[in-house]
Motif scaffolding. Structure first.
Motif, PDB file in Angstrom:
ATOM      1  N   TRP A   6       0.834  -1.198   0.000  1.00 11.31           N
ATOM      2  CA  TRP A   6       0.000   0.000   0.000  1.00 11.31           C
ATOM      3  C   TRP A   6       0.873   1.255   0.000  1.00 11.31           C
ATOM      4  CZ3 TRP A   6       1.127  -2.362   4.665  1.00 11.31           C
ATOM      5  CH2 TRP A   6       1.507  -1.555   5.727  1.00 11.31           C
ATOM      6  N   ALA A   7       0.234   2.375  -0.291  1.00 17.09           N
ATOM      7  CA  ALA A   7       0.847   3.698  -0.171  1.00 17.09           C
ATOM      8  C   ALA A   7      -0.001   4.480   0.817  1.00 17.09           C
ATOM      9  CB  ALA A   7       0.884   4.415  -1.519  1.00 17.09           C
ATOM     10  N   GLN A   8       0.659   5.301   1.629  1.00 20.07           N
ATOM     11  CA  GLN A   8      -0.066   6.096   2.614  1.00 20.07           C
ATOM     12  C   GLN A   8       0.602   7.453   2.786  1.00 20.07           C
ATOM     13  OE1 GLN A   8       0.858   3.646   6.279  1.00 20.07           O
ATOM     14  NE2 GLN A   8       1.353   5.700   7.051  1.00 20.07           N
ATOM     15  N   ASP A   9      -0.199   8.413   3.261  1.00 16.46           N
ATOM     16  CA  ASP A   9       0.397   9.700   3.604  1.00 16.46           C
ATOM     17  C   ASP A   9       0.914   9.622   5.040  1.00 16.46           C
ATOM     18  OD1 ASP A   9      -1.718  10.237   5.401  1.00 16.46           O
ATOM     19  OD2 ASP A   9      -2.383  12.044   4.358  1.00 16.46           O
ATOM     20  N   LYS A  10       1.454  10.717   5.551  1.00 20.14           N
ATOM     21  CA  LYS A  10       2.078  10.672   6.877  1.00 20.14           C
ATOM     22  C   LYS A  10       1.077  10.476   8.007  1.00 20.14           C
ATOM     23  CE  LYS A  10       2.476  15.676   7.533  1.00 20.14           C
ATOM     24  NZ  LYS A  10       3.452  16.741   7.777  1.00 20.14           N
ATOM     25  N   GLY A  12      -1.439   8.173   7.678  1.00 21.98           N
ATOM     26  CA  GLY A  12      -2.015   6.846   7.485  1.00 21.98           C
ATOM     27  C   GLY A  12      -3.146   6.800   6.479  1.00 21.98           C
ATOM     28  N   LEU A  13      -3.411   7.919   5.809  1.00 21.34           N
ATOM     29  CA  LEU A  13      -4.482   7.972   4.802  1.00 21.34           C
ATOM     30  C   LEU A  13      -4.095   7.131   3.591  1.00 21.34           C
ATOM     31  CD1 LEU A  13      -7.195   9.509   4.072  1.00 21.34           C
ATOM     32  CD2 LEU A  13      -5.714  11.001   2.713  1.00 21.34           C
ATOM     33  N   ILE A  14      -5.063   6.320   3.103  1.00 23.82           N
ATOM     34  CA  ILE A  14      -4.794   5.493   1.922  1.00 23.82           C
ATOM     35  C   ILE A  14      -5.801   5.708   0.792  1.00 23.82           C
ATOM     36  CG2 ILE A  14      -3.553   3.694   3.176  1.00 23.82           C
ATOM     37  CD1 ILE A  14      -6.133   1.972   3.028  1.00 23.82           C
ATOM     38  N   GLY A  15      -6.908   6.412   1.067  1.00 24.59           N
ATOM     39  CA  GLY A  15      -7.894   6.546   0.005  1.00 24.59           C
ATOM     40  C   GLY A  15      -8.883   7.674   0.207  1.00 24.59           C
ATOM     41  N   LYS A  16      -9.523   8.026  -0.905  1.00 21.80           N
ATOM     42  CA  LYS A  16     -10.587   9.027  -0.917  1.00 21.80           C
ATOM     43  C   LYS A  16     -11.592   8.580  -1.978  1.00 21.80           C
ATOM     44  CE  LYS A  16     -11.567  13.904  -1.505  1.00 21.80           C
ATOM     45  NZ  LYS A  16     -11.005  15.236  -1.738  1.00 21.80           N
ATOM     46  N   ASN A  17     -12.803   8.278  -1.545  1.00 20.83           N
ATOM     47  CA  ASN A  17     -13.857   7.831  -2.471  1.00 20.83           C
ATOM     48  C   ASN A  17     -13.394   6.660  -3.342  1.00 20.83           C
ATOM     49  OD1 ASN A  17     -15.602   9.897  -1.543  1.00 20.83           O
ATOM     50  ND2 ASN A  17     -14.629  11.350  -2.946  1.00 20.83           N
ATOM     51  N   ASN A  18     -12.715   5.694  -2.723  1.00 25.66           N
ATOM     52  CA  ASN A  18     -12.219   4.484  -3.400  1.00 25.66           C
ATOM     53  C   ASN A  18     -11.172   4.761  -4.476  1.00 25.66           C
ATOM     54  OD1 ASN A  18     -13.769   2.638  -1.850  1.00 25.66           O
ATOM     55  ND2 ASN A  18     -15.558   3.271  -3.025  1.00 25.66           N
ATOM     56  N   HIS A  19     -10.458   5.870  -4.336  1.00 28.45           N
ATOM     57  CA  HIS A  19      -9.355   6.213  -5.226  1.00 28.45           C
ATOM     58  C   HIS A  19      -8.178   6.685  -4.382  1.00 28.45           C
ATOM     59  CE1 HIS A  19     -12.822   6.535  -7.962  1.00 28.45           C
ATOM     60  NE2 HIS A  19     -11.953   6.159  -8.892  1.00 28.45           N
ATOM     61  N   ILE A 118       4.472   8.501   2.058  1.00 27.49           N
ATOM     62  CA  ILE A 118       4.515   9.824   1.443  1.00 27.49           C
ATOM     63  C   ILE A 118       4.540  10.875   2.542  1.00 27.49           C
ATOM     64  CG2 ILE A 118       3.348  11.421  -0.138  1.00 27.49           C
ATOM     65  CD1 ILE A 118       1.880   8.838  -1.238  1.00 27.49           C
ATOM     66  N   GLU A 119       5.571  11.708   2.560  1.00 25.48           N
ATOM     67  CA  GLU A 119       5.713  12.737   3.593  1.00 25.48           C
ATOM     68  C   GLU A 119       4.887  13.971   3.240  1.00 25.48           C
ATOM     69  OE1 GLU A 119       9.792  13.666   4.484  1.00 25.48           O
ATOM     70  OE2 GLU A 119      10.019  11.859   5.689  1.00 25.48           O
ATOM     71  N   ALA A 120       3.593  13.797   3.186  1.00 24.50           N
ATOM     72  CA  ALA A 120       2.663  14.878   2.899  1.00 24.50           C
ATOM     73  C   ALA A 120       1.323  14.489   3.511  1.00 24.50           C
ATOM     74  CB  ALA A 120       2.527  15.087   1.388  1.00 24.50           C
ATOM     75  N   SER A 121       0.419  15.463   3.614  1.00 25.91           N
ATOM     76  CA  SER A 121      -0.925  15.205   4.135  1.00 25.91           C
ATOM     77  C   SER A 121      -1.944  15.465   3.040  1.00 25.91           C
ATOM     78  CB  SER A 121      -1.235  16.129   5.316  1.00 25.91           C
ATOM     79  OG  SER A 121      -0.392  15.843   6.392  1.00 25.91           O
ATOM     80  N   TYR A 154       8.911  10.885  -0.766  1.00 27.57           N
ATOM     81  CA  TYR A 154       8.317   9.586  -0.465  1.00 27.57           C
ATOM     82  C   TYR A 154       9.403   8.525  -0.398  1.00 27.57           C
ATOM     83  CZ  TYR A 154       8.796   8.843  -5.495  1.00 27.57           C
ATOM     84  OH  TYR A 154       9.308   8.727  -6.760  1.00 27.57           O
ATOM     85  N   TYR A 155       9.056   7.411   0.261  1.00 24.59           N
ATOM     86  CA  TYR A 155       9.996   6.319   0.476  1.00 24.59           C
ATOM     87  C   TYR A 155       9.321   4.987   0.156  1.00 24.59           C
ATOM     88  CZ  TYR A 155      12.423   9.924   3.094  1.00 24.59           C
ATOM     89  OH  TYR A 155      13.047  11.099   3.443  1.00 24.59           O
TER      90      TYR A 155
END
Length: 165
Positions: A6-10, A12-19, A118-121, A154-155
């Motif tokens: 998975w990919a996540q922001d700082k 822990g967010l992984i999605g918005k409206n299934n995207h 990803i080091e962003a919000s 990002y890492y």
């Protein structure tokens, strides 16, 4: 072997409206290269959020409680046990690819993690479940290349089980 990816922001967010709430082509390339010729397991909403069609050159398992669900060129399963039995007989890798509820259900059975951090919000509505990081060991962390199409720091991280279940 079950592997979470998975990919996540700082936060822990992984999605918005299934995207995905961000556009990071290098992460999409990493996902493709890592999962090519293997099996992806995802929930119905994640599958439909990707356009309702399997990704090329990968076997796709859609996990759903809907006993009547079907889509072309995928395998439909209805339980954790079915997927675990598939993985036991599978010669390749089985990647757990979302969403949140699927990660929650399968993470205790995964032997490896591939996480893009990803080091962003961002704003969204789906978060990765709590990970007991003391059960995982960081094996590799590579900084992703930034450019005009990949503007965030990002890492790419790889974790393995510590053996303490």
């Amino acid at each position: 072997m079950l592997i979470a990816i998975w990919a996540q922001d700082k936060n822990g967010l992984i999605g918005k409206n299934n995207h995905l709430p961000w556009h990071l082509p290098n992460d999409l390339r990493f996902f493709k290269e890592t999962t090519l010729s293997h099996t992806l397991v995802m929930g119905r909403k994640t599958f439909e959020g990707m356009g309702g069609r399997p990704l090329p050159d990968r076997k796709t398992i859609v996990l759903t409680r809907d006993m009547d669900y079907h889509a072309e060129n995928i395998i439909v399963m209805h339980s954790l046990g079915e997927v675990l039995a598939y993985d036991r007989d599978n010669k390749g890798k089985t990647f757990i690819a979302g969403g949140s509820a699927i990660y929650t259900e399968f993470l205790p059975y995964c032997e490896k993690i591939y996480r893009t951090f990803i080091e962003a919000s961002f704003e969204g509505d789906a978060y990765f479940p709590t990970v007991l990081w003391n059960k995982w060991q960081l094996l590799e962390r590579k900084q992703g290349k930034r450019d005009e199409k990949n503007p965030y720091r990002y890492y790419f991280e790889t974790y393995g089980r510590t053996g303490a279940f």
